[in-house]
Design an enzyme around this catalytic site. Sequence first.
Site, mmCIF file in Angstrom:
data_model
loop_
_atom_site.group_PDB
_atom_site.id
_atom_site.type_symbol
_atom_site.label_atom_id
_atom_site.label_comp_id
_atom_site.label_asym_id
_atom_site.label_seq_id
_atom_site.Cartn_x
_atom_site.Cartn_y
_atom_site.Cartn_z
ATOM 1 N N THR A 20 0.825 -1.210 0.000
ATOM 2 C CA THR A 20 0.000 0.000 0.000
ATOM 3 C C THR A 20 0.857 1.257 0.000
ATOM 4 O O THR A 20 0.456 2.297 -0.513
ATOM 5 C CB THR A 20 -0.928 -0.027 1.231
ATOM 6 O OG1 THR A 20 -1.810 -1.133 1.078
ATOM 7 C CG2 THR A 20 -1.742 1.236 1.370
ATOM 8 N N THR A 99 1.533 -4.421 4.306
ATOM 9 C CA THR A 99 1.347 -4.759 5.724
ATOM 10 C C THR A 99 0.836 -6.191 5.931
ATOM 11 O O THR A 99 0.985 -6.741 7.013
ATOM 12 C CB THR A 99 0.348 -3.788 6.394
ATOM 13 O OG1 THR A 99 -0.911 -3.887 5.722
ATOM 14 C CG2 THR A 99 0.858 -2.358 6.368
ATOM 15 N N ASP A 100 0.225 -6.777 4.888
ATOM 16 C CA ASP A 100 -0.490 -8.043 5.102
ATOM 17 C C ASP A 100 0.407 -9.189 5.557
ATOM 18 O O ASP A 100 0.016 -9.983 6.419
ATOM 19 C CB ASP A 100 -1.228 -8.453 3.818
ATOM 20 C CG ASP A 100 -2.444 -7.570 3.561
ATOM 21 O OD1 ASP A 100 -2.892 -6.878 4.493
ATOM 22 O OD2 ASP A 100 -2.947 -7.579 2.421
HETATM 23 N N1 ASP Z 1 -2.713 -5.523 0.684
HETATM 24 C C1 ASP Z 1 -1.663 -4.579 1.040
HETATM 25 C C2 ASP Z 1 -0.352 -5.328 1.076
HETATM 26 O O1 ASP Z 1 -0.115 -6.052 2.007
HETATM 27 C C3 ASP Z 1 -1.988 -3.997 2.351
HETATM 28 C C4 ASP Z 1 -1.001 -2.992 2.852
HETATM 29 O O2 ASP Z 1 0.103 -2.836 2.392
HETATM 30 O O3 ASP Z 1 -1.388 -2.302 3.845
HETATM 31 O O4 ASP Z 1 0.427 -5.212 0.169
#
Ligand code: ASP
Length: 319
Positions: A20, A99-100
């Site tokens: 993200t 973050t995932d």
């Molecule tokens: N779906 C995204 C990822 O993990 C979520 C994020 O980065 O917050 O790449």
Amino acid sequence: MQSFPSSAPGRVVILATGGTIAGTAAQPLDVLGYVAAQVGIEELVAALPGLDEQPLETEQVAQLDSKDMDIEVWRALVLRARHHLARPDVAGIVVTHGTDTLEETAYLLQRVLAPSKPLVLTAAMRPSTSLQADGPQNLIDAVNVARVAGASGVVVVMAGWLHGALDVRKTHTHRLDAFGCGDAGPLGRIDAGRLRRVRDWPHGVALGADVLDVDRWPRVEIVLSHAGASGAIVDALLAQGVDGIVAAGTGNGTLHHALEAALLRAKAEGVAVWRSSRVADGGVLSAADAVLPDSGPLTPVQARVELILQLLQCRSVRA
Ligand code: ASP
């Protein structure tokens, strides 16, 4: 306690993988309907005040939504990080990530590399186009942390917190302050460009990147114990072929009797089976009469990475 004064000389290398932090949305107020992994790292860095004047290098290792993280990207990231960490002109490394699955990558990097320089993962909960994007500050904080003289180990910088790679986990689905360290607590806090360090960075013996250099990584799956659980998923995995299973149990790693029976069958067939807990904090405290080993303080996803690494080690010892 320590603030930021002692910056190490040398370059910081930013290895970008997407997420993200590199995402875009059509509208600046849209924090949900965005696409991750759209903006290259050079463009992200160029937009940040002051960063373009620092001795920095950037490298786009991957460009993906980290929900889709896979073994090839992990291997490439480990090898690029190892390469740059070995350079005497490099003070530290920053990895931008989604973050995932950030906690899985952080755990892997610490166990495989246990670097003697800072390796700092950072991310964002809002896309780069958001009116209140959190990525820019997180990236600036991460670069500052990567320059801390005398620091070592893999850490995560997010929303002003410094988390240790072996403890960090995502704890919230949409708040900016989306990570925690369970019972261990954070390593430090960054406010107004100052780091207050409250405990030591992760350390340990590196397994070494060569352990990942195999044609096929062991297949390790996570199964969940819940009301009405059965052994059907375990039996399906056995039919397909599986090397390890981490059971995310209830409470202190307890298992529905039907699932436990299937896991014991799997163990009897030579599958490595560990018990962890689906409860967010606390891990599993070992009991002397337990029939299946537990993964101690590790969360199910950390335990999965650890079991993969242990199975890889066994293979390299046998080879
Ligand atoms: N779906 C995204 C990822 O993990 C979520 C994020 O980065 O917050 O790449």
